[in-house]
Motif scaffolding. Structure first.
Motif, mmCIF file in Angstrom:
data_model
loop_
_atom_site.group_PDB
_atom_site.id
_atom_site.type_symbol
_atom_site.label_atom_id
_atom_site.label_comp_id
_atom_site.label_asym_id
_atom_site.label_seq_id
_atom_site.Cartn_x
_atom_site.Cartn_y
_atom_site.Cartn_z
ATOM 1 N N UNK A 73 0.820 -1.212 0.000
ATOM 2 C CA UNK A 73 0.000 0.000 0.000
ATOM 3 C C UNK A 73 0.855 1.265 0.000
ATOM 4 N N UNK A 74 2.116 1.148 0.436
ATOM 5 C CA UNK A 74 2.922 2.364 0.573
ATOM 6 C C UNK A 74 3.578 2.807 -0.739
ATOM 7 N N UNK A 75 3.341 2.046 -1.806
ATOM 8 C CA UNK A 75 3.913 2.350 -3.134
ATOM 9 C C UNK A 75 5.424 2.547 -3.092
ATOM 10 N N UNK A 76 6.085 1.819 -2.188
ATOM 11 C CA UNK A 76 7.549 1.847 -2.188
ATOM 12 C C UNK A 76 8.076 1.187 -3.455
ATOM 13 N N UNK A 77 7.258 0.292 -3.981
ATOM 14 C CA UNK A 77 7.608 -0.341 -5.254
ATOM 15 C C UNK A 77 7.102 0.593 -6.342
ATOM 16 N N UNK A 78 7.999 1.029 -7.205
ATOM 17 C CA UNK A 78 7.664 1.971 -8.268
ATOM 18 C C UNK A 78 6.537 1.400 -9.138
ATOM 19 N N UNK A 79 5.408 2.136 -9.262
ATOM 20 C CA UNK A 79 4.256 1.562 -9.973
ATOM 21 C C UNK A 79 4.483 1.422 -11.473
ATOM 22 N N UNK A 80 5.527 2.061 -11.981
ATOM 23 C CA UNK A 80 5.794 1.893 -13.415
ATOM 24 C C UNK A 80 6.287 0.493 -13.756
ATOM 25 N N UNK A 81 6.554 -0.287 -12.707
ATOM 26 C CA UNK A 81 6.959 -1.674 -12.935
ATOM 27 C C UNK A 81 5.800 -2.458 -13.566
ATOM 28 N N UNK A 82 4.572 -1.955 -13.404
ATOM 29 C CA UNK A 82 3.404 -2.643 -13.961
ATOM 30 C C UNK A 82 3.547 -2.801 -15.479
ATOM 31 N N UNK A 83 3.982 -1.743 -16.145
ATOM 32 C CA UNK A 83 4.155 -1.798 -17.608
ATOM 33 C C UNK A 83 5.134 -2.903 -18.001
ATOM 34 N N UNK A 84 6.239 -2.960 -17.258
ATOM 35 C CA UNK A 84 7.265 -3.967 -17.568
ATOM 36 C C UNK A 84 6.727 -5.365 -17.324
ATOM 37 N N UNK A 85 5.927 -5.499 -16.265
ATOM 38 C CA UNK A 85 5.364 -6.811 -15.949
ATOM 39 C C UNK A 85 4.393 -7.264 -17.036
ATOM 40 N N UNK A 86 3.575 -6.318 -17.510
ATOM 41 C CA UNK A 86 2.613 -6.660 -18.561
ATOM 42 C C UNK A 86 3.342 -7.106 -19.833
ATOM 43 N N UNK A 87 4.466 -6.443 -20.088
ATOM 44 C CA UNK A 87 5.297 -6.783 -21.239
ATOM 45 C C UNK A 87 5.786 -8.237 -21.123
ATOM 46 N N UNK A 88 6.303 -8.573 -19.954
ATOM 47 C CA UNK A 88 6.790 -9.937 -19.708
ATOM 48 C C UNK A 88 5.653 -10.959 -19.832
ATOM 49 N N UNK A 89 4.481 -10.565 -19.349
ATOM 50 C CA UNK A 89 3.312 -11.441 -19.434
ATOM 51 C C UNK A 89 2.962 -11.697 -20.898
#
Ligand code: UDP
Ligand code: MG
Length: 318
Positions: A106-122
């Motif tokens: 919940x604290x967004x310590x993980x950069x949310x732009x990682x979502x794009x990279x994850x979708x790419x890998x998916x």
């Protein structure tokens, strides 16, 4: 076949995060809208907050977010069950509606732009994508030292985990079904997920500072968590007892020779040789016996977990 615009559920466990949620909700609204606009995810996608029995106004915040924007959903646990259980509750709820889930704090310590990279890998075929911290520049020295020590220690103790990967990860429906077949109660997701198998990918991201609220993982909790991981995944500590017992039994022969030399050179008090040899030999035998019992306990422990013996990915039968 992988869909072009998969339904994504972002699963976010929250414990006493009322301060953080205002910021998180705002940031995630922007991010989700952007992803939907770019047609990377379906517009049925959602953010699923899991309230882990918070003692503050976290649930009210979640209800508020849901009222304003239906992209936000919530699951409320009946009491605090800990991060890992809250995360599993969210993933299993999301599995019913989503094609893929991404778990985040919940604290967004993980950069949310990682979502794009994850979708790419998916898209490239991965069923599980691990978010890995590329650097911990913004962590304090102490946090970095203890956190990295945690991963190294786990490896030494025989637990198969991905280095510097916490619980920020993408899982497809297929992977979630695999996860569901693990029935264990002592939950250590970082250890279980690599056991599921399938094609996996890695997405690197920078870890940021917490902007509001405080960490729920101080050193004491981290040690508890590390022990939870080791004791739920590895029988190595039991095997170590066997090894110590073996070494002690071997040493007792050296002590025997030493004691005999002392006796033959006339430097031993009467009775000393017998006592010293007995202590070493009997202790060695005891330790070895404990180790053998430990081996059986290790087997019982593995049986009681009822882990799936295999997961079939594909069948090719006419
Ligand atoms: N959390 C939870 N239940 C708990 C403790 C923590 O759901 O009992 C959540 C918390 O709200 C956060 C995530 O777990 O979203 C990670 O916690 P935190 O950020 O405090 O850990 P750190 O990043 O400091 O290791
Ligand atoms: Mg955090």
């Amino acid at each position: 076949m992988k869909k072009n615009e998969p339904i994504l559920y972002l699963v976010i466990p929250c414990y006493n995060e009322e301060e953080m949620l205002n910021i998180t909700t705002k940031e995630l609204t922007k991010k989700m809208e952007q992803l939907i606009k770019k047609k990377l995810i379906s517009n049925d996608s959602k953010v699923l907050y899991v309230n882990d029995g918070s003692k503050d106004k976290t649930w009210e915040k979640i209800e508020e977010a849901h009222k304003h924007n239906k992209i936000f959903g919530g699951v409320k646990l009946s009491r605090n069950k800990g991060h890992q259980n809250a995360l599993l509750a969210g993933l299993m709820t999301a599995k019913k509606y989503a094609d893929i889930t991404i778990s985040m704090d919940a604290d967004l310590q993980d950069d949310i732009n990682v979502i794009d990279k994850m979708l790419e890998e998916y898209k490239n075929g991965a069923e599980i994508v691990y978010g890995v911290r590329s650097s911990r520049k913004k962590d304090t020295f102490f946090k970095r030292f203890t956190a990295e020590g945690f991963y190294k220690f786990m490896k030494i103790m025989g637990v198969d985990i991905v280095f510097n990967h916490a619980d920020c990860r993408l899982m497809s429906k297929t992977a979630l079904e695999g996860l569901e077949s693990f029935k264990e109660v002592n939950l250590f997701l970082r250890g279980i997920v690599p056991q599921i198998g399938y094609k996996t990918g890695i997405a690197y991201y920078e870890r940021n500072e917490r902007v509001a609220g405080e960490s729920k993982y101080p050193l004491k909790e981290m040690l508890k968590f590390a022990w939870e991981g080791i004791s739920s995944f590895s029988v190595k500590p039991l095997k170590m007892i066997t090894n110590v017992g073996f070494i002690m039994s071997m040493l007792s022969f050296i002590v025997l020779i030493y004691a005999l030399i002392v006796k033959l050179t006339g430097r031993a008090v009467s009775g000393w040789t017998f006592i010293i040899c007995s202590i070493w030999l009997v202790s060695g035998i005891q330790m070895l016996s404990l180790g053998i019992i430990g081996e059986y306990i290790g087997k019982i422990y593995n049986e009681t977990k009822h882990r799936p013996r295999y997961i079939v990915e594909k069948e090719l039968i006419d």
